[in-house]
Design an enzyme around this catalytic site. Structure first.
Site, mmCIF file in Angstrom:
data_model
loop_
_atom_site.group_PDB
_atom_site.id
_atom_site.type_symbol
_atom_site.label_atom_id
_atom_site.label_comp_id
_atom_site.label_asym_id
_atom_site.label_seq_id
_atom_site.Cartn_x
_atom_site.Cartn_y
_atom_site.Cartn_z
ATOM 1 N N ASN A 11 -14.377 -43.629 -13.411
ATOM 2 C CA ASN A 11 -13.775 -44.398 -12.320
ATOM 3 C C ASN A 11 -13.473 -43.399 -11.207
ATOM 4 O O ASN A 11 -12.448 -42.717 -11.227
ATOM 5 C CB ASN A 11 -12.489 -45.076 -12.815
ATOM 6 C CG ASN A 11 -11.936 -46.087 -11.818
ATOM 7 O OD1 ASN A 11 -12.228 -46.026 -10.630
ATOM 8 N ND2 ASN A 11 -11.123 -47.000 -12.300
ATOM 9 N N ARG A 103 -17.339 -47.586 -12.522
ATOM 10 C CA ARG A 103 -16.771 -48.597 -11.626
ATOM 11 C C ARG A 103 -17.372 -48.367 -10.246
ATOM 12 O O ARG A 103 -17.226 -47.287 -9.663
ATOM 13 C CB ARG A 103 -15.255 -48.476 -11.561
ATOM 14 C CG ARG A 103 -14.614 -49.399 -10.516
ATOM 15 C CD ARG A 103 -13.093 -49.301 -10.553
ATOM 16 N NE ARG A 103 -12.481 -50.042 -9.459
ATOM 17 C CZ ARG A 103 -11.954 -49.493 -8.376
ATOM 18 N NH1 ARG A 103 -11.939 -48.178 -8.226
ATOM 19 N NH2 ARG A 103 -11.429 -50.243 -7.426
ATOM 20 N N HIS A 191 -11.056 -55.792 -6.805
ATOM 21 C CA HIS A 191 -10.118 -55.775 -7.937
ATOM 22 C C HIS A 191 -10.529 -56.778 -9.017
ATOM 23 O O HIS A 191 -9.711 -57.230 -9.806
ATOM 24 C CB HIS A 191 -8.678 -56.055 -7.473
ATOM 25 C CG HIS A 191 -8.068 -54.947 -6.695
ATOM 26 N ND1 HIS A 191 -7.220 -55.161 -5.628
ATOM 27 C CD2 HIS A 191 -8.197 -53.600 -6.801
ATOM 28 C CE1 HIS A 191 -6.838 -53.999 -5.120
ATOM 29 N NE2 HIS A 191 -7.431 -53.039 -5.813
#
Length: 419
Positions: A11, A103, A191
């Site tokens: 991430n 991500r 998100h």
């Protein structure tokens, strides 16, 4: 892959890389969900002093005492990550990495699902940079480096937008000429991995029914509010990029388009300077004149700092408006969920955001709200019709869930390369 899969999750941001190693478990072992074995991070990349942290699931430090490290570039930072997960230093005997998941903030106009990274996917990601020039380039660089360092395992991209693919066209369409809409200019929402992890956790939670209509407020450095019906996103505050929506730590949220044009003219049409300002120098830091730290801003406000007090009020007011608007959109609400660094740990922000929403039947138990905790917890009053919940965002875990699913769908020993 029929057995357990050991998944490395990356991430990455512009100045930090978080990483976690998961054991996926096996379907017939009773371990159906990935569990974290180790996690770490490299922060301050590109600065004078970068920091490195690495620990196991019990919190035991495995960094070997190397807190300050040299990481002037993301490539140097990834080298530290590879060294750590390869079992060097204190973390000897780590399982071999069998899949890597990333991500990725913005997939662009062509990618609408999580998927294994191939040469075609990399080309699509390169094209998506035009939508997220401050987010995607760093992760693309990291992906390329990791694919060179782990050439024999599959690599997967998980997008922050996929959860919002269920939004109706009325929610995703901008009122601009069709020429630009056809190029992929629309509201994507972000998100999504956080929201999906919350939905998944609540479906598995015992003790209260799964809420049909909920508002999820993911509040951290970046902030968004999402309306969810039957576990599916129907609207969210962020749009084409993660810059819009509610007020955030360094981002302004929604602005009058005329204001953006005004700022552009004042900056003599320097798009790069305006982009930097709107992503790094606006929001709470611009209002308070302080670093991006809600705890410090609240302390300053309590001591009478007028700018800090106004910053907090503007922030909570913008989130309150979003929550109220989505309650109206859904025709009611069964749960309001807080997640993210501020959402999970700032009791005053939760109370201030929900204050005045009593007409929707929402009320907070101050004692429960002030109590800490790292698990799912209910902070609403006993007479509150909608539940008010605090749920930890588990983006990395959600990536591991998706990578495990995708890895099991590919025959053992098959790796699609990027070349």
């Amino acid at each position: 892959m029929g057995g357990a899969v050991h998944i490395l999750v990356i991430n990455s941001g512009s100045s930090s890389i978080k990483f976690s190693l998961f054991d996926s478990g096996t379907p017939d072992s009773g371990m159906g969900e990935p569990r974290s074995l180790f996690e770490g991070e490299v922060t301050g990349i590109g600065g004078a002093k970068a920091e490195f942290k690495f620990r196991d699931a019990n919190g035991r430090d495995l960094s070997g005492g190397r807190k300050e490290v040299k990481a002037e570039t993301s490539i140097e930072a990834i080298g530290l990550v590879v060294e750590a997960v390869s079992g060097q230093g204190l973390a000897k005997g780590l399982p071999r990495v069998e899949a890597v998941g990333y991500r990725v903030v913005h997939p662009g106009a062509k990618l609408d699902r999580h998927q294994q990274i191939t040469s075609a996917v990399m080309r699509d990601l390169e094209e998506a940079v035009v939508f997220a020039p401050l987010h995607d380039p760093a992760v693309i660089e990291v992906i390329k480096e990791m694919m060179e360092r782990f050439p024999d395992v599959a690599h997967y991209a998980c997008f922050d937008t996929v959860f919002h693919e269920t939004m109706p066209e009325a929610a995703t369409t901008y009122a601009i000429p069709a020429e630009y809409r056809e190029r992929g200019v629309r509201r994507y929402g972000f998100h999504g991995l956080s929201c999906e992890s919350i939905v998944r956790q609540l479906r598995a939670e015992v003790g209260f029914p799964f809420p049909k209509r909920m508002v999820i407020a993911h509040l951290g450095s970046g902030c968004s509010v999402t309306a969810v019906v039957d576990g599916r996103s129907v609207d969210t505050t962020m749009g084409l990029t993660p810059t819009g929506g509610v007020v955030m730590g360094t981002r302004p949220g929604d602005l009058d388009p005329g204001l953006v044009l005004y700022l552009l003219r004042q900056m003599e049409r320097k798009v790069t300077a305006l982009e930097k300002m709107l992503n790094h120098d606006a929001g709470m830091v611009a209002l308070s004149g302080m670093p991006n730290d809600m705890k410090a801003v609240r302390e300053a406000a309590a001591q009478g700092d007028v700018r800090a007090k106004l910053a907090v009020e503007i922030f909570t007011r913008s989130v309150k408006k979003a929550v109220g608007g989505f309650v109206a959109l859904m025709g009611g609400v069964d749960a309001v969920v807080f997640a993210g660094g501020i959402g999970e740990h700032d009791a005053r922000s939760r109370a201030e955001i929900l204050s005045g929403l009593e007409s929707f039947g929402i009320s907070v138990n101050s004692m429960l709200n002030e109590a800490g905790g790292d698990a799912i917890r209910r902070v609403s009053a006993s007479d509150s019709v909608p539940m008010v919940l605090v749920v930890p965002a588990k983006e990395d875990w959600m990536i591991a869930v998706h990578v495990d699913r995708m890895a099991r769908s590919v025959p053992a020993g098959v790796v699609e390369t990027s070349g």
